[in-house]
Design a protein around this motif. Structure first.
Motif, short mmCIF file in Angstrom:
data_model
loop_
_atom_site.label_atom_id
_atom_site.label_comp_id
_atom_site.label_asym_id
_atom_site.label_seq_id
_atom_site.Cartn_x
_atom_site.Cartn_y
_atom_site.Cartn_z
N VAL A 225 0.86 -1.19 0.00
CA VAL A 225 0.00 0.00 0.00
C VAL A 225 0.89 1.23 0.00
CG1 VAL A 225 -0.15 0.16 2.52
CG2 VAL A 225 -2.00 1.08 1.13
N GLY A 226 0.41 2.32 -0.60
CA GLY A 226 1.21 3.52 -0.70
C GLY A 226 0.94 4.51 0.41
N PHE A 227 1.86 5.45 0.54
CA PHE A 227 1.72 6.50 1.56
C PHE A 227 2.10 7.84 0.97
CE2 PHE A 227 2.22 2.70 4.08
CZ PHE A 227 1.26 2.87 5.07
N ASP A 228 1.36 8.85 1.35
CA ASP A 228 1.73 10.21 1.02
C ASP A 228 2.55 10.77 2.17
OD1 ASP A 228 0.25 10.36 -1.40
OD2 ASP A 228 -1.58 10.50 -0.22
N LEU A 229 3.55 11.55 1.87
CA LEU A 229 4.34 12.16 2.94
C LEU A 229 3.44 13.05 3.79
CD1 LEU A 229 7.63 13.11 1.06
CD2 LEU A 229 7.27 11.24 2.68
N PRO A 230 3.48 12.90 5.10
CA PRO A 230 2.58 13.66 5.96
C PRO A 230 2.92 15.15 5.99
CG PRO A 230 4.19 12.45 7.28
CD PRO A 230 4.36 11.99 5.86
N VAL A 231 1.89 15.95 6.12
CA VAL A 231 2.07 17.39 6.30
C VAL A 231 1.91 17.67 7.79
CG1 VAL A 231 1.24 19.69 5.73
CG2 VAL A 231 1.15 17.86 4.01
N LEU A 232 2.99 18.04 8.44
CA LEU A 232 3.00 18.19 9.89
C LEU A 232 2.92 19.66 10.30
CD1 LEU A 232 5.83 15.64 10.76
CD2 LEU A 232 3.38 15.22 10.59
N ASP A 233 2.19 19.88 11.38
CA ASP A 233 2.15 21.20 11.99
C ASP A 233 3.21 21.23 13.10
OD1 ASP A 233 1.67 23.59 13.22
OD2 ASP A 233 -0.41 23.17 13.78
N TYR A 396 7.13 2.10 -1.13
CA TYR A 396 5.67 2.18 -1.02
C TYR A 396 5.15 3.52 -1.56
CZ TYR A 396 6.43 -2.00 1.67
OH TYR A 396 6.82 -3.27 2.03
N ARG A 397 5.56 3.85 -2.78
CA ARG A 397 5.03 5.04 -3.46
C ARG A 397 3.78 4.65 -4.23
NH1 ARG A 397 7.55 6.64 -7.55
NH2 ARG A 397 8.95 4.85 -7.80
N TRP A 398 2.75 5.48 -4.13
CA TRP A 398 1.50 5.17 -4.81
C TRP A 398 1.68 5.05 -6.32
CZ3 TRP A 398 -2.38 2.72 -3.28
CH2 TRP A 398 -2.93 2.90 -2.01
N GLU A 399 2.53 5.89 -6.92
CA GLU A 399 2.69 5.87 -8.36
C GLU A 399 3.13 4.48 -8.85
OE1 GLU A 399 4.04 8.02 -6.33
OE2 GLU A 399 3.22 9.99 -6.85
N ARG A 400 4.11 3.90 -8.18
CA ARG A 400 4.61 2.59 -8.58
C ARG A 400 3.59 1.50 -8.29
NH1 ARG A 400 5.96 -0.55 -11.85
NH2 ARG A 400 7.40 -2.25 -11.44
#
Length: 414
Positions: A225-233, A396-400
């Motif tokens: 499964v893929g993951f997007d890099l999180p946007v952290l505060d 685990y990049r969504w594109e691939r």
């Protein structure tokens, strides 16, 4: 736009099981290129199959979801049939020795193969649930409108009976791990049916090909499964004011949670600490460890979950049976160290390949590794964070992953 179906036992925003979240994430990615239908039950709770949602059609994040009512099953019969099936496999795969000859002979007589063994297995699957007969009828009648069918999780009714109607143009995501029922001979036929098998890890592929050699003849690949890099505060406040570790997932004995709580409580008592353990997810435990340092949040939203993950000292995964462990990869994408049960081959490979965590095998190891994480230097934290983020990004990049599913869909659709 080609039409595909994803079949999974449960589906919804409120469900945080690994297979179910995996199915939802994949559906929401594939809808950009395909007309996606999700076929699922009306259930929220497992294994109660409670028909929480109304039957029929709804839209979730742009994905069409078709829900079919669970028609119920005899749980007592499930246990009885399961004992026979496990006993039959166990005692006929065990060799005779001088010490066990009499006992094993008696067991083999008791658990001898019945003439209707195949029907017994089918009844066990039916009672295992969720019994969505309407879904199987729909698949039989409407299968020609779909280019491909993607099935999640091998041991459930929708996968077992659905594959019998859609076989060749189906992709199976087995989510297999080393558990007794995986070896039952009744699954051999089912594992021969899909046109393609998409494994989460190489460990899973080797396990399934060993348990059911017929799968070696089926085309396959590894995706996960893929993951997007999180946007952290960076300015967000920690949810609690003490150093803490998190566990995220279904809270039950089968996931190693009771052992984790015992280890954590013993460690705190022996070292006079007040480190916290935050257990995030629905609690299915019937036995509890009384400890004020163990905090249960219940099911929480994604934003709150990520806040706990952002500020934790590390993630702990106590399960011995995982086919991927999405939350491990999610923690790595956050740059957080992972403390994992070394008896799980999948988790062990994640840790060894990424160099972004630690393994434990008993309570002594557990205490030592917790100490190690709490006392990491700033430089060591940065190295672990970088290793984990690079591992998640590379593998685990969504594109691939979507490219691999495109290839699989084209293959079975042809």
């Amino acid at each position: 736009m080609d039409k595909i179906a994803i079949i999974v036992q449960r589906y919804g925003r409120e469900i945080n099981g690994g297979a179910e979240v995996h199915a939802r994430l994949l559906a929401e990615r594939l809808k950009e290129k395909y007309d996606v239908d999700v076929l699922t039950s009306c259930s929220l709770a497992y294994p109660a199959w409670d028909n929480y949602y109304p039957a029929g059609e709804e839209m979730i994040n742009g994905v069409r979801v078709l829900r079919f009512k669970d028609e119920g099953a005899n749980r007592k019969k499930t246990r009885r049939l399961g004992r026979y099936l496990r006993g039959n496999w166990k005692y006929y795969h065990r060799g005779y020795t001088i010490n066990n000859f009499i006992t094993l002979s008696i067991r083999r007589i008791w658990y001898r193969r019945k003439k209707n063994h195949g029907r017994v297995f089918d009844r066990w699957i039916v009672n295992h649930g969720p019994v969505c007969k309407g879904m199987i009828t729909y698949l039989e009648q409407e299968k020609n409108q779909y280019k491909a069918f993607i099935y999640f999780n091998y041991p459930f009714y929708p996968t077992y009976f659905g594959l019998q109607h859609t076989s060749g143009n189906s992709i199976l995501i087995p989510l297999a791990h080393d558990e007794p029922m995986l070896y039952l001979s009744g699954f051999e036929k089912m594992f021969s049916l899909p046109g393609f098998i998409m494994y989460n890890t190489e460990s899973e592929r080797l396990l399934l090909e060993s348990a059911h050699p017929v799968t070696r003849t089926i085309r396959s690949d590894l995706a996960g499964v893929g993951f997007d890099l999180p946007v952290l505060d960076e300015n967000s406040e920690p949810p609690i004011g003490f150093p803490y570790f998190v566990y995220i997932g279904r809270i039950d004995v089968g996931k190693g949670c009771l052992e984790l709580m015992n280890y954590f409580s013993m460690m705190n008592r022996s070292q006079h600490r007040n480190i916290k353990l935050v257990m995030i997810g629905k609690n299915h435990l019937k036995t509890f460890v009384k400890d004020d340092n163990i905090i249960f949040t219940g099911f929480i939203g994604e934003e709150e979950k990520l806040l706990y993950l952002q500020h934790c000292a590390g993630l702990i995964i106590p399960s011995r049976h995982e086919s991927l462990s999405m939350v491990t990869l999610e923690a790595m994408s956050f740059g957080k160290p992972v403390l994992a049960n070394g008896y799980c081959d999948v988790l062990k490979r994640h840790i060894e390949k990424s160099q972004a965590g630690f393994l434990y095998y008993d309570v002594k190891d557990f205490s030592v590794q917790v100490d190690k994480i709490l006392n990491l230097s700033d430089n060591d934290k940065q190295v672990i964070a970088r290793n984990g983020m690079q591992y998640a990004e590379k593998n685990y990049r969504w594109e691939r992953i979507i490219e691999k599913f495109d290839d699989a869909i084209d293959y079975v659709g042809a």
